[in-house]
Design a protein around this motif. Structure first.
Motif, mmCIF file in Angstrom:
data_model
loop_
_atom_site.group_PDB
_atom_site.id
_atom_site.type_symbol
_atom_site.label_atom_id
_atom_site.label_comp_id
_atom_site.label_asym_id
_atom_site.label_seq_id
_atom_site.Cartn_x
_atom_site.Cartn_y
_atom_site.Cartn_z
ATOM 1 N N VAL A 49 0.832 -1.213 0.000
ATOM 2 C CA VAL A 49 0.000 0.000 0.000
ATOM 3 C C VAL A 49 0.867 1.265 0.000
ATOM 4 O O VAL A 49 0.375 2.350 -0.315
ATOM 5 N N GLY A 50 2.130 1.121 0.316
ATOM 6 C CA GLY A 50 3.049 2.254 0.274
ATOM 7 C C GLY A 50 3.388 2.694 -1.137
ATOM 8 O O GLY A 50 4.045 3.719 -1.337
ATOM 9 N N LEU A 51 2.928 1.932 -2.127
ATOM 10 C CA LEU A 51 3.214 2.265 -3.533
ATOM 11 C C LEU A 51 2.154 3.169 -4.155
ATOM 12 O O LEU A 51 2.325 3.643 -5.282
ATOM 13 N N LYS A 52 1.084 3.427 -3.415
ATOM 14 C CA LYS A 52 -0.021 4.221 -3.982
ATOM 15 C C LYS A 52 0.469 5.560 -4.558
ATOM 16 O O LYS A 52 1.106 6.348 -3.851
ATOM 17 N N GLY A 53 0.171 5.804 -5.810
ATOM 18 C CA GLY A 53 0.552 7.067 -6.447
ATOM 19 C C GLY A 53 1.916 7.049 -7.110
ATOM 20 O O GLY A 53 2.298 7.999 -7.792
ATOM 21 N N LEU A 54 2.663 5.962 -6.931
ATOM 22 C CA LEU A 54 4.009 5.903 -7.517
ATOM 23 C C LEU A 54 3.954 5.912 -9.046
ATOM 24 O O LEU A 54 4.889 6.369 -9.711
ATOM 25 N N TYR A 69 5.003 8.927 -11.349
ATOM 26 C CA TYR A 69 6.396 9.334 -11.562
ATOM 27 C C TYR A 69 7.004 8.488 -12.679
ATOM 28 O O TYR A 69 6.737 7.287 -12.778
ATOM 29 N N ILE A 108 12.173 2.910 -1.603
ATOM 30 C CA ILE A 108 11.834 3.441 -2.921
ATOM 31 C C ILE A 108 11.452 4.888 -2.677
ATOM 32 O O ILE A 108 10.634 5.178 -1.796
ATOM 33 N N PRO A 126 10.438 8.659 -4.822
ATOM 34 C CA PRO A 126 10.171 9.235 -6.129
ATOM 35 C C PRO A 126 11.323 10.148 -6.537
ATOM 36 O O PRO A 126 11.917 10.826 -5.703
ATOM 37 N N GLY A 148 1.187 6.798 -1.044
ATOM 38 C CA GLY A 148 2.064 5.865 -0.355
ATOM 39 C C GLY A 148 3.377 6.539 0.012
ATOM 40 O O GLY A 148 3.809 7.472 -0.659
ATOM 41 N N VAL A 149 3.995 6.088 1.089
ATOM 42 C CA VAL A 149 5.263 6.711 1.502
ATOM 43 C C VAL A 149 6.346 6.545 0.437
ATOM 44 O O VAL A 149 7.240 7.379 0.316
ATOM 45 N N PHE A 150 6.239 5.491 -0.375
ATOM 46 C CA PHE A 150 7.249 5.296 -1.422
ATOM 47 C C PHE A 150 7.000 6.209 -2.628
ATOM 48 O O PHE A 150 7.831 6.282 -3.535
ATOM 49 N N ALA A 151 5.859 6.889 -2.628
ATOM 50 C CA ALA A 151 5.547 7.874 -3.664
ATOM 51 C C ALA A 151 5.693 9.281 -3.103
ATOM 52 O O ALA A 151 5.213 10.252 -3.686
#
Lengths: 142, 142
Positions: free
Chosen positions: A30-35, A38, A117, A119, B73-76
């Motif tokens: 869920v931490g990838l949301k919006g990645l 980029y 990870i 951005p 997400g924090v990764f984003a």
């Protein structure tokens, strides 16, 4: 204050190539949301093959993949042998399939744990005119 | 394979400002040889104030310093709350005095441990045209 910290692995390089497959473990997905908004990301990975005392005590190297390079400190090179075996690579994000990232330009070996990870944001991360020593212009980018 | 790794602190942010002073501990100082040939460096630091379970379990945030940012997400995002409290900053290296680096543009707080210094190499690290979501254009760079 402590002199050490603990990093937790959030994923793994599942396969290395063009593209490489970076699998993020389900509990972090869920931490990838919006990645996907980029085009490029910064991947921090654990250079597991260099995680031993000999490599972590290395403080100077002759970067052998760069013809003409002098002996330099590990902090003045991108050598995988360094006190903390953390690799950093800017990669192009080509696709996200569930919890797996497909990326181009990743220099990590298959099996390398992923630790973060981030951005890639040109306004913070892109310094096109940065000065470097001549030897870094020969051989691979890092 | 282990699911964790150990990072060792190689220095500390002695003072924060323009310039900030980054002190590298004496035992790692020879690793700086040749760093003076670069104008910019990548600093990896330990976000010690976020090194607790609550912050490390945070997987989504609303980046509050960026007006209009959605929950991501924090990764984003470059949020300091993330599974591994590692901060990354590209900084201008203005001077090296013994084992202390004077840098501009560092976003770390005073007292933050340093975990790695890497040279900034445009050919690997500069992607001026990278695509980002609109909200990252407002507020501070990261």
């Amino acid at each position: 204050m402590s002199e050490k910290g603990e990093v937790r692995f959030i994923g793994i390089v599942e396969s290395s190539g063009e593209p490489s497959k970076v699998k993020i473990f389900p509990e972090f997905c869920v931490g990838l949301k919006g990645l996907n908004n980029y085009s490029h990301i910064i991947i921090l990975y654990w250079i597991h093959l260099r995680n031993n005392e000999e490599q972590r005590r290395t403080l100077q190297v002759v970067p052998k993949r760069h013809p003409g390079a002098p002996q330099v400190g590990v902090f003045a090179s991108r050598s995988p042998s360094r006190p903390n075996p953390i690799g950093l690579c800017v990669a192009e994000l080509t696709k996200i399939e569930d919890c797996t990232l497909l990326v181009r330009g990743l220099d990590a070996f298959e099996g390398s744990p992923i630790i973060d990870i981030k951005p890639y944001i040109p306004r913070a991360d892109s310094i096109s005119e940065a000065r470097v020593p001549e030897w870094t212009n020969h051989g691979p980018p890092t």
